[in-house]
Design a protein around this motif. Sequence first.
Motif, PDB file in Angstrom:
ATOM      1  N   VAL A  85       0.892  -1.354   0.115  1.00  0.00           N
ATOM      2  CA  VAL A  85      -0.032  -0.120   0.000  1.00  0.00           C
ATOM      3  C   VAL A  85       0.894   1.322   0.080  1.00  0.00           C
ATOM      4  O   VAL A  85       1.792   1.337   0.961  1.00  0.00           O
ATOM      5  N   ARG A  86       0.486   2.106  -0.955  1.00  0.00           N
ATOM      6  CA  ARG A  86       1.227   3.641  -0.877  1.00  0.00           C
ATOM      7  C   ARG A  86       0.241   4.554  -0.292  1.00  0.00           C
ATOM      8  O   ARG A  86      -1.003   4.160  -0.500  1.00  0.00           O
ATOM      9  N   TYR A  87       0.634   5.643   0.146  1.00  0.00           N
ATOM     10  CA  TYR A  87      -0.133   6.426   0.784  1.00  0.00           C
ATOM     11  C   TYR A  87       0.200   7.811  -0.163  1.00  0.00           C
ATOM     12  O   TYR A  87       0.952   8.146  -0.646  1.00  0.00           O
ATOM     13  N   LYS A  97       5.317   5.974   1.441  1.00  0.00           N
ATOM     14  CA  LYS A  97       5.062   4.575   1.811  1.00  0.00           C
ATOM     15  C   LYS A  97       4.320   4.616   3.168  1.00  0.00           C
ATOM     16  O   LYS A  97       3.851   3.552   3.341  1.00  0.00           O
ATOM     17  N   GLY A  98       4.469   5.513   4.037  1.00  0.00           N
ATOM     18  CA  GLY A  98       3.440   5.523   5.315  1.00  0.00           C
ATOM     19  C   GLY A  98       4.044   6.339   6.167  1.00  0.00           C
ATOM     20  O   GLY A  98       5.020   7.179   5.901  1.00  0.00           O
ATOM     21  N   GLY A  99       3.427   6.608   7.230  1.00  0.00           N
ATOM     22  CA  GLY A  99       4.015   7.354   8.481  1.00  0.00           C
ATOM     23  C   GLY A  99       3.548   9.041   8.043  1.00  0.00           C
ATOM     24  O   GLY A  99       2.412   9.350   7.392  1.00  0.00           O
ATOM     25  N   THR A 100       4.466   9.810   8.353  1.00  0.00           N
ATOM     26  CA  THR A 100       4.109  11.235   7.804  1.00  0.00           C
ATOM     27  C   THR A 100       4.877  11.516   6.526  1.00  0.00           C
ATOM     28  O   THR A 100       5.719  10.861   6.091  1.00  0.00           O
ATOM     29  N   MET A 108      -1.763  13.565   7.411  1.00  0.00           N
ATOM     30  CA  MET A 108      -2.942  13.434   6.761  1.00  0.00           C
ATOM     31  C   MET A 108      -2.727  12.783   5.357  1.00  0.00           C
ATOM     32  O   MET A 108      -1.987  13.445   4.699  1.00  0.00           O
ATOM     33  N   GLN A 109      -3.365  11.572   5.272  1.00  0.00           N
ATOM     34  CA  GLN A 109      -2.882  10.938   4.260  1.00  0.00           C
ATOM     35  C   GLN A 109      -4.148   9.900   3.626  1.00  0.00           C
ATOM     36  O   GLN A 109      -5.040   9.641   4.757  1.00  0.00           O
TER      37      GLN A 109
END
Length: 113
Positions: A85-87, A97-100, A108-109
């Motif tokens: 999953v990508r954000y 890739k995730g987190g901040t 916010m993603q």
Amino acid sequence: MNPQLKRYYIFLGASLVFSIGLQIGLGYLGVPWYISIGAVMAIFILLPMIMRRRQMSNTGNYGGDSGTGSGGFFGMGSQGGSGGVRYVCLVCNNKHKGGTCPRCGSKMQRADF
């Protein structure tokens, strides 16, 4: 109306008519009512399940021997090396890739499949 759904409804009606006929026929033969109702319920429940399983295995959405190599949730098991999953950041629209977010630091993603 979808042709497959129409075929399914026709099959469901035909199995209901067959089940009622079977119950009446078994009643004439002297079979107790609880055995005939059990047979009718088994036919009315098991035949659509068998038909659905056969249809799903033919279309390759059931995880059978369809040769597609996919499976999992709605047949999306392997997506050709997508890497998971990508954000997407909702502030700066950066894919990560995730987190901040590495560009602006926002948390916010939304998920991007």
